[in-house]
Scaffold this motif. Structure first.
Motif, PDB file in Angstrom:
ATOM      1  N   LYS A  12     -20.554  -3.296  33.986  1.00 34.08           N
ATOM      2  CA  LYS A  12     -21.996  -3.045  33.811  1.00 34.08           C
ATOM      3  C   LYS A  12     -22.302  -1.646  33.269  1.00 34.08           C
ATOM      4  CE  LYS A  12     -23.187  -6.313  37.492  1.00 34.08           C
ATOM      5  NZ  LYS A  12     -23.891  -6.528  38.783  1.00 34.08           N
ATOM      6  N   PHE A  13     -21.380  -1.121  32.452  1.00 36.55           N
ATOM      7  CA  PHE A  13     -21.644   0.122  31.745  1.00 36.55           C
ATOM      8  C   PHE A  13     -22.062  -0.233  30.319  1.00 36.55           C
ATOM      9  CE2 PHE A  13     -18.235   1.495  34.816  1.00 36.55           C
ATOM     10  CZ  PHE A  13     -19.093   2.193  35.650  1.00 36.55           C
ATOM     11  N   PRO A  14     -23.322   0.014  29.936  1.00 37.90           N
ATOM     12  CA  PRO A  14     -23.853  -0.463  28.641  1.00 37.90           C
ATOM     13  C   PRO A  14     -23.343   0.358  27.462  1.00 37.90           C
ATOM     14  CG  PRO A  14     -25.515   0.815  29.800  1.00 37.90           C
ATOM     15  CD  PRO A  14     -24.343   0.718  30.732  1.00 37.90           C
ATOM     16  N   ILE A  15     -22.089   0.130  27.081  1.00 36.21           N
ATOM     17  CA  ILE A  15     -21.441   0.941  26.059  1.00 36.21           C
ATOM     18  C   ILE A  15     -22.083   0.751  24.687  1.00 36.21           C
ATOM     19  CG2 ILE A  15     -19.651  -0.822  25.734  1.00 36.21           C
ATOM     20  CD1 ILE A  15     -19.270   3.033  25.384  1.00 36.21           C
ATOM     21  N   ASN A  16     -22.531  -0.439  24.347  1.00 36.53           N
ATOM     22  CA  ASN A  16     -23.149  -0.646  23.032  1.00 36.53           C
ATOM     23  C   ASN A  16     -24.441   0.153  22.901  1.00 36.53           C
ATOM     24  OD1 ASN A  16     -21.137  -2.374  22.062  1.00 36.53           O
ATOM     25  ND2 ASN A  16     -22.118  -4.181  22.939  1.00 36.53           N
ATOM     26  N   ARG A  17     -25.245   0.140  23.944  1.00 36.20           N
ATOM     27  CA  ARG A  17     -26.499   0.907  23.929  1.00 36.20           C
ATOM     28  C   ARG A  17     -26.203   2.407  23.870  1.00 36.20           C
ATOM     29  NH1 ARG A  17     -30.319   2.176  28.200  1.00 36.20           N
ATOM     30  NH2 ARG A  17     -29.086   0.935  29.679  1.00 36.20           N
ATOM     31  N   LYS A 112     -22.947   9.213  38.626  1.00 41.61           N
ATOM     32  CA  LYS A 112     -23.644   9.108  37.341  1.00 41.61           C
ATOM     33  C   LYS A 112     -24.304   7.735  37.295  1.00 41.61           C
ATOM     34  CE  LYS A 112     -20.101  11.597  34.650  1.00 41.61           C
ATOM     35  NZ  LYS A 112     -19.194  11.451  33.487  1.00 41.61           N
ATOM     36  N   ASP A 113     -25.460   7.666  36.670  1.00 39.38           N
ATOM     37  CA  ASP A 113     -26.006   6.326  36.457  1.00 39.38           C
ATOM     38  C   ASP A 113     -25.156   5.635  35.397  1.00 39.38           C
ATOM     39  OD1 ASP A 113     -27.509   6.409  33.695  1.00 39.38           O
ATOM     40  OD2 ASP A 113     -28.109   8.253  34.731  1.00 39.38           O
ATOM     41  N   ARG A 114     -25.233   4.339  35.337  1.00 40.67           N
ATOM     42  CA  ARG A 114     -24.309   3.576  34.495  1.00 40.67           C
ATOM     43  C   ARG A 114     -24.463   3.890  33.010  1.00 40.67           C
ATOM     44  NH1 ARG A 114     -24.910  -1.484  38.314  1.00 40.67           N
ATOM     45  NH2 ARG A 114     -22.918  -1.364  39.422  1.00 40.67           N
ATOM     46  N   PHE A 115     -25.689   4.167  32.586  1.00 44.50           N
ATOM     47  CA  PHE A 115     -25.875   4.500  31.166  1.00 44.50           C
ATOM     48  C   PHE A 115     -25.245   5.853  30.848  1.00 44.50           C
ATOM     49  CE2 PHE A 115     -28.156   6.544  27.687  1.00 44.50           C
ATOM     50  CZ  PHE A 115     -27.934   5.608  26.681  1.00 44.50           C
ATOM     51  N   HIS A 117     -22.708   7.251  32.300  1.00 43.58           N
ATOM     52  CA  HIS A 117     -21.254   7.095  32.270  1.00 43.58           C
ATOM     53  C   HIS A 117     -20.820   6.411  30.975  1.00 43.58           C
ATOM     54  CE1 HIS A 117     -17.272   7.053  33.921  1.00 43.58           C
ATOM     55  NE2 HIS A 117     -17.174   5.747  33.826  1.00 43.58           N
ATOM     56  N   ALA A 118     -21.584   5.444  30.528  1.00 43.95           N
ATOM     57  CA  ALA A 118     -21.275   4.778  29.260  1.00 43.95           C
ATOM     58  C   ALA A 118     -21.372   5.769  28.098  1.00 43.95           C
ATOM     59  CB  ALA A 118     -22.233   3.608  29.037  1.00 43.95           C
ATOM     60  N   LEU A 119     -22.355   6.669  28.148  1.00 46.53           N
ATOM     61  CA  LEU A 119     -22.506   7.671  27.098  1.00 46.53           C
ATOM     62  C   LEU A 119     -21.307   8.613  27.060  1.00 46.53           C
ATOM     63  CD1 LEU A 119     -24.298   8.837  24.872  1.00 46.53           C
ATOM     64  CD2 LEU A 119     -25.417  10.258  26.604  1.00 46.53           C
ATOM     65  N   THR A 120     -20.790   8.947  28.231  1.00 39.87           N
ATOM     66  CA  THR A 120     -19.573   9.772  28.291  1.00 39.87           C
ATOM     67  C   THR A 120     -18.442   9.097  27.529  1.00 39.87           C
ATOM     68  OG1 THR A 120     -20.118  10.845  30.389  1.00 39.87           O
ATOM     69  CG2 THR A 120     -17.793  10.683  29.832  1.00 39.87           C
ATOM     70  N   TRP A 121     -18.251   7.801  27.759  1.00 39.63           N
ATOM     71  CA  TRP A 121     -17.175   7.089  27.069  1.00 39.63           C
ATOM     72  C   TRP A 121     -17.464   6.927  25.585  1.00 39.63           C
ATOM     73  CZ3 TRP A 121     -12.517   7.169  28.333  1.00 39.63           C
ATOM     74  CH2 TRP A 121     -12.125   7.171  29.668  1.00 39.63           C
ATOM     75  N   ALA A 122     -18.727   6.787  25.229  1.00 43.20           N
ATOM     76  CA  ALA A 122     -19.093   6.720  23.803  1.00 43.20           C
ATOM     77  C   ALA A 122     -18.693   8.021  23.110  1.00 43.20           C
ATOM     78  CB  ALA A 122     -20.591   6.466  23.666  1.00 43.20           C
ATOM     79  N   GLU A 123     -18.866   9.137  23.797  1.00 43.48           N
ATOM     80  CA  GLU A 123     -18.493  10.439  23.231  1.00 43.48           C
ATOM     81  C   GLU A 123     -16.983  10.559  23.076  1.00 43.48           C
ATOM     82  OE1 GLU A 123     -22.417  12.526  25.276  1.00 43.48           O
ATOM     83  OE2 GLU A 123     -20.456  12.585  26.282  1.00 43.48           O
ATOM     84  N   PHE A 124     -16.223  10.088  24.073  1.00 46.17           N
ATOM     85  CA  PHE A 124     -14.766  10.108  23.946  1.00 46.17           C
ATOM     86  C   PHE A 124     -14.301   9.225  22.797  1.00 46.17           C
ATOM     87  CE2 PHE A 124     -14.516  11.798  28.352  1.00 46.17           C
ATOM     88  CZ  PHE A 124     -13.550  12.765  28.151  1.00 46.17           C
ATOM     89  N   ILE A 125     -14.856   8.021  22.691  1.00 50.58           N
ATOM     90  CA  ILE A 125     -14.486   7.111  21.600  1.00 50.58           C
ATOM     91  C   ILE A 125     -14.735   7.775  20.255  1.00 50.58           C
ATOM     92  CG2 ILE A 125     -15.130   4.948  20.451  1.00 50.58           C
ATOM     93  CD1 ILE A 125     -15.710   3.820  23.302  1.00 50.58           C
ATOM     94  N   ASP A 126     -15.900   8.432  20.131  1.00 51.42           N
ATOM     95  CA  ASP A 126     -16.275   9.101  18.881  1.00 51.42           C
ATOM     96  C   ASP A 126     -15.285  10.214  18.539  1.00 51.42           C
ATOM     97  OD1 ASP A 126     -18.443   9.817  16.796  1.00 51.42           O
ATOM     98  OD2 ASP A 126     -18.165  11.708  17.872  1.00 51.42           O
TER      99      ASP A 126
END
Length: 435
Positions: A12-17, A112-115, A117-126
């Motif tokens: 439930k981490f909204p990685i696409n958003r 962290k709220d789920r969004f 945390h997802a943003l953290t992973w979006a930054e790592f992916i980038d």
């Protein structure tokens, strides 16, 4: 199959958003970026002033007036039960919950709220795309510690499997274990190495000693990412020579995520999309670019838990060429609590001892690792792992260097060890003061 993204979505981490927002932020022009940061930091403060009773009390005012009035948050301020610090409508069950390593001496549980945390992973992916690493496809050789309790151990191993990570346990760095590491590289198509600097340096020394080049043993290897501990220039050279691939320096913290990442020009690019970084003096005044001070971080999207003007515990400098959109970390000096207080009142950065002794110690060639511990105001102990004892000449050279760069009339004791003590996460603290 994008297993990594799927695992985030299943949890439930909204990685696409999150990736969509990251792209939108990155498209903002330089001239409008200051406005974005000022707007976002004001919004996160006002959110917590409305929704977080802990932060309301900590802030000491009902309204946001100016950024300079926002209080600086210490790690010790957060050492209380997590449920007392969560925002309204958030709980352990609907947030990401983690624990800091405690390398600063102040461990605590955070959320962290789920969004966020997802943003953290979006930054790592980038950032990993900068070095041709795809977290959905690239296989990682992971030089980290691992929880020793059954549940924690199984959880971490499951996460490793889903995230294409293969664990190399840094709690055992004996020659026998290094040989096992080498065989795993022979049999697996690793794309990159990621882990604690000290453990990777030790493996590089093993490779050099036995005249191996890791890239020749594992041709698929592209890059080595070091994190969590200081990377010295000569250690970078050693790793690149022994591994046969470039080294990339990463700086992050579990409670705020990715702080900075090295680009191909060896610039440490600060994460300005999801974080706001300041360098403050001892009076909490913002220092201009080019001056060294305490690193203070604001997580711009964490609604579950306030991380606002949070002092991470490190000291560093932002490059004079930094901008609001593209801040560059010029150097990371060390931890604010890693200082030696001498009997004469002099205060010396702890890493000074490490710098002045490192080149002398490593001239011997047989020294694998060492740490420095202050036991009294005038007394220090050097614990080291080596094939043989220090010679009298080495003792004298180290004492002379310390007298030149640190101070006179200091006692230094030497203790040869079979293995150095690491903390629970597997990190090796290069300097420790027990004063």
């Amino acid at each position: 199959m994008n297993w990594f993204k799927i695992s985030l979505q299943l949890n439930k981490f909204p990685i696409n958003r999150a990736q969509k927002l990251l792209r939108e932020i990155q498209k903002l022009p330089e001239e409008g970026y200051r406005e974005y940061l000022e707007k976002q930091r004001k919004e996160i403060v006002e959110y917590h002033l409305i929704h977080n009773p802990f932060y309301q009390k900590f802030f000491g005012n009902k309204y946001f007036n100016s950024w300079e009035e926002v209080p600086v948050m210490q790690k010790s301020d957060l050492q209380r039960p997590l449920k007392e610090r969560l925002s309204n409508s958030f709980s352990k069950s609907n947030s990401y919950v983690g624990k800091t390593s405690g390398s600063s001496g102040h461990p605590f549980i955070f959320a962290k709220d789920r969004f966020c945390h997802a943003l953290t992973w979006a930054e790592f992916i980038d950032r990993y795309h900068w070095i041709d690493i795809n977290l959905n496809q690239s296989l990682q050789a992971r030089f980290y510690g691992i929880p020793l309790d059954f549940y924690g151990n199984m959880t971490e191993r499951f996460k490793d499997r889903v995230s294409l990570r293969r664990r190399f346990n840094v709690f055992d760095l004996s020659e026998k274990k290094m040989l096992e590491f080498l065989e795993r590289f022979r049999k697996s198509k690793f794309d990159y190495v990621n882990g604690y600097t000290s453990a990777i340096v030790l493996f590089a020394k093993y490779l050099e000693k036995h005249q191996f080049i890791l890239k020749e043993i594992c041709p698929s290897l592209k890059v080595c990412i070091v994190t969590s501990e200081k990377l010295f220039d000569n250690d970078r050279t050693l790793i690149e020579r022994s591994f046969g691939v470039p080294v990339v320096n990463e700086y992050g913290a579990s409670e705020v995520g990715l702080i900075s990442f090295e680009n191909s020009s060896k610039e440490w690019i600060v994460n300005s999309e999801g974080l706001f970084i300041e360098i403050l003096d001892e009076n909490n005044r913002v220092l201009p670019f080019g001056e060294e001070g305490r690193i203070v971080i604001t997580s711009l999207y964490n609604k579950a838990h306030p991380m606002i003007r949070y002092e991470i515990g490190d000291t560093g400098t932002l490059c004079r060429s930094s901008t609001w959109k593209r801040p560059v970390l010029e150097n990371l000096t060390g931890r604010t609590n890693d200082v030696a207080r001498l009997a004469n009142g002099k205060v010396v950065p702890g890493l000074t001892f490490y710098y002045v002794t490192k080149s002398i110690i490593e001239d011997a060639g047989s020294i694998k690792e060492f740490v420095i511990i202050q036991t009294e105001p005038d007394t220090f102990k050097i614990e080291y792992v080596s094939e043989k004892e220090f010679t009298l000449l080495q003792h004298q050279k180290i004492l002379a260097a310390i007298e030149t760069f640190v101070g006179k009339d200091l006692k230094v004791n030497f203790e040869r060890m079979d293995v150095l003590v690491r903390n629970k996460s597997g990190k090796l603290k290069q300097f420790t003061s027990l004063i």
